[in-house]
Design a protein around this motif. Structure first.
Motif, PDB file in Angstrom:
ATOM      1  N   SER A 109      12.502 -21.265 -84.086  1.00 11.13           N
ATOM      2  CA  SER A 109      12.137 -20.158 -83.199  1.00 11.13           C
ATOM      3  C   SER A 109      11.247 -19.169 -83.962  1.00 11.13           C
ATOM      4  N   ARG A 110      10.625 -18.272 -83.226  1.00 13.76           N
ATOM      5  CA  ARG A 110       9.759 -17.269 -83.854  1.00 13.76           C
ATOM      6  C   ARG A 110      10.565 -16.369 -84.802  1.00 13.76           C
ATOM      7  N   SER A 148      12.285 -16.662 -92.341  1.00 14.15           N
ATOM      8  CA  SER A 148      11.995 -17.624 -93.400  1.00 14.15           C
ATOM      9  C   SER A 148      10.750 -17.229 -94.181  1.00 14.15           C
ATOM     10  N   THR A 149       9.742 -16.738 -93.480  1.00 12.55           N
ATOM     11  CA  THR A 149       8.517 -16.290 -94.147  1.00 12.55           C
ATOM     12  C   THR A 149       8.810 -15.110 -95.065  1.00 12.55           C
ATOM     13  N   ALA A 150       9.651 -14.185 -94.605  1.00 12.98           N
ATOM     14  CA  ALA A 150      10.005 -13.030 -95.434  1.00 12.98           C
ATOM     15  C   ALA A 150      10.750 -13.490 -96.693  1.00 12.98           C
ATOM     16  N   ARG A 151      11.661 -14.435 -96.547  1.00 16.36           N
ATOM     17  CA  ARG A 151      12.394 -14.928 -97.716  1.00 16.36           C
ATOM     18  C   ARG A 151      11.476 -15.680 -98.663  1.00 16.36           C
ATOM     19  N   ARG A 154       9.323 -25.081 -94.127  1.00 17.82           N
ATOM     20  CA  ARG A 154       8.422 -26.004 -93.428  1.00 17.82           C
ATOM     21  C   ARG A 154       9.085 -26.611 -92.187  1.00 17.82           C
ATOM     22  N   VAL A 155      10.375 -26.898 -92.271  1.00 19.73           N
ATOM     23  CA  VAL A 155      11.107 -27.409 -91.095  1.00 19.73           C
ATOM     24  C   VAL A 155      11.139 -26.341 -90.005  1.00 19.73           C
ATOM     25  N   ILE A 156      11.442 -25.111 -90.389  1.00 15.31           N
ATOM     26  CA  ILE A 156      11.469 -24.011 -89.410  1.00 15.31           C
ATOM     27  C   ILE A 156      10.084 -23.781 -88.833  1.00 15.31           C
ATOM     28  N   ALA A 157       9.064 -23.854 -89.666  1.00 15.86           N
ATOM     29  CA  ALA A 157       7.690 -23.666 -89.182  1.00 15.86           C
ATOM     30  C   ALA A 157       7.318 -24.731 -88.163  1.00 15.86           C
ATOM     31  N   ALA A 158       7.833 -25.942 -88.333  1.00 11.95           N
ATOM     32  CA  ALA A 158       7.513 -27.031 -87.410  1.00 11.95           C
ATOM     33  C   ALA A 158       8.360 -26.996 -86.145  1.00 11.95           C
TER      34      ALA A 158
END
Length: 179
Positions: A162-163, A169-172, A155-159
């Protein structure tokens, strides 16, 4: 003097003046001198603070954090007052996707601010953090705490990330769901 240090000197001077309780020429000049000395003698290493702001994802991050905060507060309170013995705690290692100092610190802080978990160490160079979790009584609970920390980092990365970090992160996160 590096131009990046000027805002730090100004902020430290403001704090200095507030600590003295009055704005006077002597306090301001003294604050500037002390602040400049502190910044020159104790320089901070360069930190990459670049981030991409995604407002909707930021709302999701804050909303989920508040939900987790309330839920965990009740869980910890129940653990404290219930008649049974407290569960075994555990120290767990969580591998992070992001290599950004800013995102790693934000992830650690968001995880640590939720009752029941506490950031013990953050190894930014190797992308790992160690957490103390209140309930590590079973391997399933330990893995649930690890997944929860990774979801918070997502969620931190999503906010802010970088792409490329978001894709990793989505893959993990998908791996965690299928596991």
């Amino acid at each position: 003097m590096n131009i990046v240090r000027v805002p730090v000197i100004i902020a430290l001077t403001i704090i200095w003046t507030m600590l003295w309780g009055e704005v006077s020429p002597l306090n301001v000049v003294g604050g500037l001198l002390v602040s400049t000395l502190v910044v020159v003698v104790f320089p901070f290493p360069p930190v990459n603070l670049t981030a991409t702001l995604r407002p909707l994802r930021l709302l999701v991050l804050v909303g989920r954090f508040l939900y987790d905060l309330v839920l965990a507060s009740f869980q910890v309170a129940w653990t404290a007052v219930r008649p049974a013995a407290p569960p075994k705690s555990a120290v767990i290692e969580v591998h992070l996707v992001s290599r950004s100092d800013l995102l790693q610190v934000l992830s650690g802080e968001f995880v640590s601010l939720v009752p029941g978990s506490l950031l013990i160490e953050l190894d930014a160079d190797n992308g790992r953090m160690w957490l103390h979790v209140l309930d590590g009584s079973t391997p399933e609970r330990v893995e649930a705490a690890r997944r929860k920390a990774r979801a918070q980092e997502h969620r931190v990365i999503a906010a802010f990330g970088s792409r490329e970090e978001l894709e990793a992160s989505t893959a993990r996160l998908r791996e965690d769901v299928t596991a």
